[in-house]
Design an enzyme around this catalytic site. Structure first.
Site, PDB file in Angstrom:
ATOM      1  N   GLY A  64       6.179  36.035  -1.649  1.00  0.00           N
ATOM      2  CA  GLY A  64       4.899  36.520  -1.138  1.00  0.00           C
ATOM      3  C   GLY A  64       4.991  37.983  -0.753  1.00  0.00           C
ATOM      4  O   GLY A  64       6.084  38.531  -0.552  1.00  0.00           O
ATOM      5  N   CYS A  65       3.829  38.615  -0.675  1.00  0.00           N
ATOM      6  CA  CYS A  65       3.804  40.062  -0.413  1.00  0.00           C
ATOM      7  C   CYS A  65       4.318  40.391   0.985  1.00  0.00           C
ATOM      8  O   CYS A  65       5.186  41.264   1.154  1.00  0.00           O
ATOM      9  CB  CYS A  65       2.391  40.610  -0.621  1.00  0.00           C
ATOM     10  SG  CYS A  65       1.090  39.696   0.226  1.00  0.00           S
TER      11      CYS A  65
END
Lengths: 347, 347, 347, 347
Positions: free
Chosen positions: C149-150
């Site tokens: 995930g970012c």
């Protein structure tokens, strides 16, 4: 075979972008940087983000036309108006390939330059040699190119089909142009402070912007009956992009203007890779931003007889460094598209 | 003596602002809220920030014209176009004071309404009763007011001096108008998502915006020879404010247009408290944002013969809730300025 | 030899960017698009700007694992969490190379997935096969990659040197993370409307963001004594970029923490092409935006004993599509940097 | 009876806002302006938008303490740090009511001032006389008030309930504070240019901001065991507003921290008109912007034992000019709320 290039001026926005394009250009060999203020410094000291892990960190050299002519195949001037014409003469007179991003060689009339730029003009002979580098409308293989201004590029590409084909009343042209803040350059000024620009919209230099004379000069080349245009420049609270919203009354006697005008756009641009025709679905700035495209749409209003043309570009790419690279490609007979982003950043 | 008011619709942007203005208005007594969807809820449930420490938290009542006529002195409709004309008839026919912020009663011709709004029009008799509430140009003490649209307000106030005084070619009017996102209302739509609007500029509804017919109707009232205008609407990446950039050719035969036009602006507006004349120093959106002002500047271009007029307002104040309060003040013979912000938020 | 790829999901932001990266990737052959909603449409109908003059305009195909395994060398899933794990199983179980950009295979514990994502988890066996694809910390040639995930990418890369080297009090980690709006995806929501986000700052999902469990899982892999972290997510009024501002108390007994910590960052990342170490000169979001870089800076405060770490990435590149391509490069033994932008867009 | 006031410094942001508040304040009589650079000019020459139709256009007078003491009832200093303490001494020593918006009298220790401001400090005797004007925590009727800094106001109001009631580990306080650009003042600087700030986020002066010592001084007054805080300042791409995101470990031995902490906030602020408690529904900057409110929310994390507190203000109102007026109200025994906006501009 790859071409070695000299880049004069890398600290401004156009120079920075141009350096990045040239670095990734498959036909460019060595890039040598030249400047004034920062001579002797490494690029990473001026623009830390430009030099990444494991990359060469070039030095800024003192401008030296002899060295350039000996070592390079072409020179890009990303120096300011009024500076370029002090230093580029040697190269031009030696017929060395030059692409100038400043306004110094765009106007063929020295008096017009002095009126609009309020600076001494280049030599009349040097001005005569220059090709006005609006890529879609000049011959390939030009030797010396004056790269057009950002507002001029968006406006001229939007107007060309209807002016060249005599489709409008030439005395009725009104251009309501808008630009992001990068168009104003890096100099600190109250007008480009975040506090001034954010949540605001400001008309500036209405009818006084220095890109007006080059627009009128080119329009007159296309259609000598044109006399003048009304031109407004507006500062947008965004970083990149220009929209030229153009109005003109359709010429009397045109039958089915909607069809005729659409056909003129298609005929003019059908083989031009950087012109994206939107038809009546008018483009937004994001349809061109961060690409070398000019996205153009138009709508004819049968009630008023006015044709509305919307032309959008990225002011630093098609409006500056991108068009400079496109000119470079044309100058050396490469494919026009090489090394240039053709997809806008939509996100 | 204070006036009690009914406010129908408090959940939209104009209704919210109107509620705040009325709450701080020294001549307003009780404010009773009416609505549909949120009947029975407290205001704090819909708009938590509107109800502060120690303040009354009013309830949204079911719309009830009899109750309104019994308890209130005037009714503000901040309901949507197509809703107001379903419910306001009882009040209008009873000659009860009404100020309507929707577009439902602005056009005197029901057919024009149905063409532009694509909804059933109000009764022709009710339409006849309405005053078009552009405050600077209608008589005081009107009983039933259709509050003008935001784009219409900026455009009409910019054009009035030159149209009323026959100073321009009436077939040459071009309006390049720009608005902040609050003008689009609260409804979720891809076009008003942050990701679409930020770092962008978009032309929408060119020549199709529903404020066009009310502009043309009023201009024709002022000068019946006018036929139509070219009108472009553009979405700005800002929250509040409208700029109407207006172009027209100065009429043939006007001597010294610069002086004559300036005098027309001064004569038209010298005693109007909410018109701020900037002369040739064109106003920015921040010169009007968050105030009830219309700031107007103009520049004549002797080369093209075009007069450029820039008119800026806050779309939710002078363009909606502020002008509604100004109309309220005029309706009851109060000083026009009461309860209205006259200094923009520049910072 | 070039690799053919399947891309499942091109309509979201990550899928759009991924398509652009793959198109320009020198080691990628054909790209076949798969989807659900838009099956049978041409790409230009969904994303007009993605298909330019003279380019192929691919069709969206119905998802078909057999076809993918027959025609492609790898599959990228840019489908949503909860969708990927409904359809990717066939490929995983056949040991076909997969890179999944959703969260569906990041957590090795199905219960944790169900708690944080509130959806059914993938099969436990499939979860076991996945490599958590934080490129700087996993072995090359992984066959099945869950792309991080970012928020997790920015946080983990910022914390790795001090957690791996036992330099901080593991119970003291506080992450104040901020993201641009593109991180929220394309779904219309009041929280991502321009009117909500512009001129605002909003904390959302404090301690409830679904990237928290993957961060804790990886930190525990690095240092099993870690128990939990405090994690705040904040919505910025910008389009692209994440900043993770990280705080922790330096572990007791560390002599000269400033030097030791700096050395840990250098040792951890000296050969990592996408990590740009800024030292005490903390990076801004623009130092990474529109590149695949993670720019990291740190400052030790001797008064409080706290180390401040600032880690910035582009959420759609290093935080999604860029890292996916980096994983692809590693999976097939290509140079990690191929096809990835390494210079941020500063302007 | 109305009070006449002197305002020293009207050209900065705080002075401009203060002038507007004072003009609309029902208990303020004449406002006399004083300055240095602009002496003799009319206000309309410096700030055209501040002077509207039919309003008085005051002149900037040379600073003259004798005139002020003779004609006014109180003096507001909106002059810069380092300037105020050069000129305010005469008034303070004569025991004339003074409210100073600069940092010159906030720190009781001259050495601390010289360390953080790098300028000569005011006389130690004058410093002793000053009340630190955090309105919610000092006695009414103070004679000489040092108006708190913007970051300090948001941070102290957020921390007060948990520090005063011994609810947190005093060595664990971490403040991740963010501010809009107006906090940086009007001076031109590369860091506040639109091109730098837009689409960016930048940490600056981490642990070095000059508001840190006044925060620590007040926290120590409340709880002498406190030693220091970790404090980060971050520049947001917005015009107005501050968010202080505050973290601390809850003190050992607190039973039911969620309940105890909530009660502490309620007990501390229940009768404070400008504190808006949001409970666990954390406030956004728009919940306070353009009002004199401090909106505060908090969430306890049982997993980490950390309390998260979010405190938002308008930096120019509650963080500067608004709190100055609130101090003025308290100084003269007026209702605290007079003349101050209590509803934020949400739209």
């Amino acid at each position: 075979m790859n071409k070695n290039v000299a880049l004069i001026g890398v600290s401004g926005y156009a120079g920075t972008i141009l350096y990045q394009l040239l670095k990734n250009h498959p036909k460019v060999g060595t890039i040598t940087l030249y400047g004034h203020r920062d001579v002797g410094k490494h690029l990473s000291e001026i623009q830390p983000d430009l030099v990444q892990y494991g990359q060469v960190d070039p030095v800024i050299n003192q401008f030296d036309p002899q060295k350039i002519m000996k070592e390079a195949d072409a020179a890009f001037f990303a120096s300011s108006a009024g500076v370029t014409n002090q230093i580029a003469g040697t190269l031009i007179e030696a017929d060395f390939p030059v692409i100038d991003l400043s306004g110094d060689y765009r106007l063929s009339d020295p008096k017009s330059y002095e009126k609009w730029y309020k600076k001494p003009a280049a030599k009349a002979d040097d001005l005569k040699k220059a090709t006005y580098g609006l890529c879609e409308f000049h011959p390939k293989l030009s030797r010396y190119v004056a790269n057009p201004g950002c507002y001029a590029t968006a406006t001229l590409l939007g107007l060309a089909p209807v002016v060249l084909n005599n489709l409008i009343d030439l005395d009725s042209i009104i251009v309501d142009a808008k630009s992001g803040v990068s168009g104003a350059g890096k100099k600190l000024a109250p007008g480009s402070a975040f506090m001034t620009v954010n949540e605001n919209l400001t008309v500036y230099k209405a009818n006084r912007h220095q890109h007006i004379p080059e627009i009128v000069q080119e329009l007159k080349n296309w259609n000598p009956q044109l006399r003048s245009i009304q031109f407004t420049t507006t500062l947008l609270p965004i970083t990149r992009g220009i929209m030229a919203t153009i109005y003109a009354h359709v010429a009397k006697g045109i039958q089915d203007p909607e069809k005729i005008i659409s056909q003129a756009f298609i005929d003019t641009y059908e083989d031009k890779p950087f012109i994206k025709l939107h038809g009546s679905n008018l483009p937004s700035i994001k349809d061109a931003a961060y690409s070398n495209l000019d996205a153009i749409g138009w709508q004819y209003n049968p009630v008023t007889g006015v044709i509305l043309i919307v032309s959008v570009i990225d002011n630093l790419l098609k409006g500056a460094a991108g068009q400079a690279v496109q000119n470079f490609n044309m100058m050396f007979g490469f494919n026009e598209r090489i090394g240039l982003p053709i997809v806008p950043i939509m996100i």
